[in-house]
Design a protein around this motif. Sequence first.
Motif, PDB file in Angstrom:
ATOM      1  N   GLU A 151      20.777   0.087  40.423  1.00 34.25           N
ATOM      2  CA  GLU A 151      21.238   1.432  40.114  1.00 34.25           C
ATOM      3  C   GLU A 151      22.668   1.369  39.595  1.00 34.25           C
ATOM      4  O   GLU A 151      23.546   0.827  40.265  1.00 34.25           O
ATOM      5  N   ILE A 152      22.891   1.888  38.404  1.00 34.23           N
ATOM      6  CA  ILE A 152      24.232   1.930  37.816  1.00 34.23           C
ATOM      7  C   ILE A 152      24.479   3.330  37.279  1.00 34.23           C
ATOM      8  O   ILE A 152      23.629   3.900  36.597  1.00 34.23           O
ATOM      9  N   THR A 153      25.630   3.885  37.608  1.00 28.00           N
ATOM     10  CA  THR A 153      26.008   5.206  37.119  1.00 28.00           C
ATOM     11  C   THR A 153      27.098   5.060  36.065  1.00 28.00           C
ATOM     12  O   THR A 153      28.092   4.366  36.280  1.00 28.00           O
ATOM     13  N   TYR A 154      26.885   5.690  34.926  1.00 28.83           N
ATOM     14  CA  TYR A 154      27.850   5.647  33.822  1.00 28.83           C
ATOM     15  C   TYR A 154      28.452   7.040  33.635  1.00 28.83           C
ATOM     16  O   TYR A 154      27.805   8.057  33.914  1.00 28.83           O
ATOM     17  N   GLU A 155      29.686   7.067  33.159  1.00 27.49           N
ATOM     18  CA  GLU A 155      30.385   8.328  32.924  1.00 27.49           C
ATOM     19  C   GLU A 155      30.995   8.323  31.527  1.00 27.49           C
ATOM     20  O   GLU A 155      31.370   7.272  31.008  1.00 27.49           O
ATOM     21  N   GLY A 156      31.064   9.494  30.925  1.00 24.98           N
ATOM     22  CA  GLY A 156      31.658   9.565  29.598  1.00 24.98           C
ATOM     23  C   GLY A 156      31.839  10.997  29.147  1.00 24.98           C
ATOM     24  O   GLY A 156      31.566  11.944  29.898  1.00 24.98           O
ATOM     25  N   TYR A 157      32.302  11.135  27.924  1.00 20.76           N
ATOM     26  CA  TYR A 157      32.516  12.460  27.333  1.00 20.76           C
ATOM     27  C   TYR A 157      31.676  12.592  26.072  1.00 20.76           C
ATOM     28  O   TYR A 157      31.646  11.687  25.234  1.00 20.76           O
ATOM     29  N   GLY A 158      31.005  13.734  25.942  1.00 21.71           N
ATOM     30  CA  GLY A 158      30.258  14.051  24.744  1.00 21.71           C
ATOM     31  C   GLY A 158      31.116  14.867  23.789  1.00 21.71           C
ATOM     32  O   GLY A 158      32.343  14.967  23.963  1.00 21.71           O
ATOM     33  N   CYS A 203      27.223  10.246  18.685  1.00 19.12           N
ATOM     34  CA  CYS A 203      27.264  11.711  18.803  1.00 19.12           C
ATOM     35  C   CYS A 203      28.691  12.255  18.964  1.00 19.12           C
ATOM     36  O   CYS A 203      28.890  13.402  19.373  1.00 19.12           O
ATOM     37  N   GLY A 204      29.674  11.426  18.661  1.00 16.67           N
ATOM     38  CA  GLY A 204      31.052  11.902  18.687  1.00 16.67           C
ATOM     39  C   GLY A 204      31.696  11.929  20.058  1.00 16.67           C
ATOM     40  O   GLY A 204      32.685  12.642  20.274  1.00 16.67           O
ATOM     41  N   GLY A 205      31.163  11.143  20.977  1.00 15.84           N
ATOM     42  CA  GLY A 205      31.740  11.070  22.320  1.00 15.84           C
ATOM     43  C   GLY A 205      32.200   9.660  22.618  1.00 15.84           C
ATOM     44  O   GLY A 205      32.369   8.837  21.709  1.00 15.84           O
ATOM     45  N   ASN A 206      32.400   9.347  23.887  1.00 20.69           N
ATOM     46  CA  ASN A 206      32.772   7.984  24.257  1.00 20.69           C
ATOM     47  C   ASN A 206      32.383   7.698  25.700  1.00 20.69           C
ATOM     48  O   ASN A 206      32.436   8.573  26.565  1.00 20.69           O
ATOM     49  N   LEU A 207      31.953   6.473  25.927  1.00 24.08           N
ATOM     50  CA  LEU A 207      31.629   6.003  27.271  1.00 24.08           C
ATOM     51  C   LEU A 207      32.929   5.673  27.986  1.00 24.08           C
ATOM     52  O   LEU A 207      33.762   4.941  27.458  1.00 24.08           O
ATOM     53  N   GLY A 208      33.099   6.229  29.191  1.00 25.55           N
ATOM     54  CA  GLY A 208      34.347   6.037  29.929  1.00 25.55           C
ATOM     55  C   GLY A 208      34.199   5.072  31.092  1.00 25.55           C
ATOM     56  O   GLY A 208      33.157   4.458  31.298  1.00 25.55           O
ATOM     57  N   GLN A 209      35.275   4.944  31.850  1.00 21.17           N
ATOM     58  CA  GLN A 209      35.283   4.102  33.041  1.00 21.17           C
ATOM     59  C   GLN A 209      34.712   4.865  34.230  1.00 21.17           C
ATOM     60  O   GLN A 209      34.622   6.090  34.223  1.00 21.17           O
ATOM     61  N   SER A 210      34.357   4.140  35.270  1.00 19.62           N
ATOM     62  CA  SER A 210      33.882   4.769  36.494  1.00 19.62           C
ATOM     63  C   SER A 210      34.971   5.689  37.049  1.00 19.62           C
ATOM     64  O   SER A 210      36.130   5.289  37.176  1.00 19.62           O
ATOM     65  N   VAL A 217      29.901  13.963  31.085  1.00 20.37           N
ATOM     66  CA  VAL A 217      28.515  13.530  31.265  1.00 20.37           C
ATOM     67  C   VAL A 217      28.448  12.406  32.298  1.00 20.37           C
ATOM     68  O   VAL A 217      29.232  11.451  32.243  1.00 20.37           O
ATOM     69  N   ILE A 218      27.515  12.530  33.232  1.00 21.85           N
ATOM     70  CA  ILE A 218      27.216  11.475  34.203  1.00 21.85           C
ATOM     71  C   ILE A 218      25.770  11.044  33.980  1.00 21.85           C
ATOM     72  O   ILE A 218      24.866  11.877  33.932  1.00 21.85           O
ATOM     73  N   VAL A 219      25.553   9.743  33.834  1.00 16.83           N
ATOM     74  CA  VAL A 219      24.217   9.213  33.565  1.00 16.83           C
ATOM     75  C   VAL A 219      23.841   8.223  34.659  1.00 16.83           C
ATOM     76  O   VAL A 219      24.513   7.205  34.841  1.00 16.83           O
ATOM     77  N   GLU A 220      22.775   8.523  35.391  1.00  7.95           N
ATOM     78  CA  GLU A 220      22.280   7.623  36.426  1.00  7.95           C
ATOM     79  C   GLU A 220      21.157   6.773  35.843  1.00  7.95           C
ATOM     80  O   GLU A 220      20.221   7.301  35.230  1.00  7.95           O
ATOM     81  N   THR A 221      21.242   5.471  36.034  1.00  4.51           N
ATOM     82  CA  THR A 221      20.246   4.560  35.464  1.00  4.51           C
ATOM     83  C   THR A 221      19.656   3.634  36.525  1.00  4.51           C
ATOM     84  O   THR A 221      20.261   3.389  37.564  1.00  4.51           O
ATOM     85  N   LEU A 222      18.463   3.131  36.216  1.00  9.62           N
ATOM     86  CA  LEU A 222      17.841   2.032  36.949  1.00  9.62           C
ATOM     87  C   LEU A 222      17.500   0.995  35.898  1.00  9.62           C
ATOM     88  O   LEU A 222      16.648   1.234  35.042  1.00  9.62           O
ATOM     89  N   THR A 223      18.149  -0.157  35.939  1.00 15.56           N
ATOM     90  CA  THR A 223      17.988  -1.120  34.859  1.00 15.56           C
ATOM     91  C   THR A 223      17.793  -2.540  35.369  1.00 15.56           C
ATOM     92  O   THR A 223      18.300  -2.910  36.428  1.00 15.56           O
ATOM     93  N   ASP A 224      17.059  -3.329  34.573  1.00 17.15           N
ATOM     94  CA  ASP A 224      16.920  -4.760  34.851  1.00 17.15           C
ATOM     95  C   ASP A 224      17.785  -5.581  33.904  1.00 17.15           C
ATOM     96  O   ASP A 224      17.713  -6.807  33.880  1.00 17.15           O
ATOM     97  N   ASP A 236      23.301   0.395  24.983  1.00 20.28           N
ATOM     98  CA  ASP A 236      22.569   1.569  24.492  1.00 20.28           C
ATOM     99  C   ASP A 236      23.373   2.849  24.707  1.00 20.28           C
ATOM    100  O   ASP A 236      23.520   3.671  23.790  1.00 20.28           O
ATOM    101  N   LEU A 237      23.906   3.026  25.917  1.00 23.90           N
ATOM    102  CA  LEU A 237      24.630   4.265  26.222  1.00 23.90           C
ATOM    103  C   LEU A 237      25.909   4.370  25.387  1.00 23.90           C
ATOM    104  O   LEU A 237      26.259   5.459  24.910  1.00 23.90           O
ATOM    105  N   ARG A 238      26.603   3.256  25.231  1.00 22.85           N
ATOM    106  CA  ARG A 238      27.816   3.273  24.398  1.00 22.85           C
ATOM    107  C   ARG A 238      27.474   3.690  22.962  1.00 22.85           C
ATOM    108  O   ARG A 238      28.193   4.495  22.352  1.00 22.85           O
TER     109      ARG A 238
END
Length: 247
Positions: free
Chosen positions: A82-89, A118-125, A95-102, A110-112
């Motif tokens: 389980e990894i949670t990503y945060e960013g701005y749209g 879409c004109g946003g950016n993936l941020g730090q936790s 935006v908070i995105v919860e994932t389950l990934t292998d 992909d998220l970046r």
Amino acid sequence: MSGHSKWANIKRKKEKTDGAKAKVFTKIGRELTVAAREGGADPNNNSKLRDLIAKAKANNVPNDNIERLLKKAGDSKEDYEEITYEGYGPSGVAVIVETLTDNRNRTAGDLRHYFDKCGGNLGQSGSVSFLFEAKGMIYIENEDNKIGEEKAMDDCFEAGASDYNYEDEMITVVTEPNDVSKVAGKLAEMGYVYDSAEVEYIPMTKVQITDPELVEKMQKLLDMFDDNDDVQNVYHNWDMPEEEDEE
């Protein structure tokens, strides 16, 4: 994300086409597999699994599929984290995105890409989570409003809820994050059938987007998240137009 918008999302998923339903089944199936591996395949002894089975049924996942997933969970070679990503749209929407990934490298890439496109950016936790409040949210379908508001209120608070919302054909129960499974279990003992019982991130403030082009980009960002099998839940503080209130 209000209780109303979450319920709109649940109803939307129920009405999806077969191809889109397969996506929903994949996402929920992954959650079921992880919960069964971590806490055992008996929902009577695994409250998280019990809640996920309720969620699966609310999204029309066939019972045969659920049973097959639980039987295979112990033998599964897939190792999800389980990894949670945060960013701005667009327009600074948090935006908070919860994932389950292998494969965390694939998912992060992909998220970046989605944010950048879409004109946003993936941020730090921690970059946007301070704009949200974690709450346990339980959704109970109340067809034809058969359960009266006074009874619903009494039962919710007796079960340990901190708040509730009674609306047309839906009862939304709010709990402290650590109490959501316990309260859901007590409501189930009272005879309630819930569609979802999870910790959600509720925005403390909303952001409006007035530029139609940015509205389109924000909706595209949400659609790309929805299409990614690794993404389980998305929370944001976009004050969406009512007719588009699906996320």
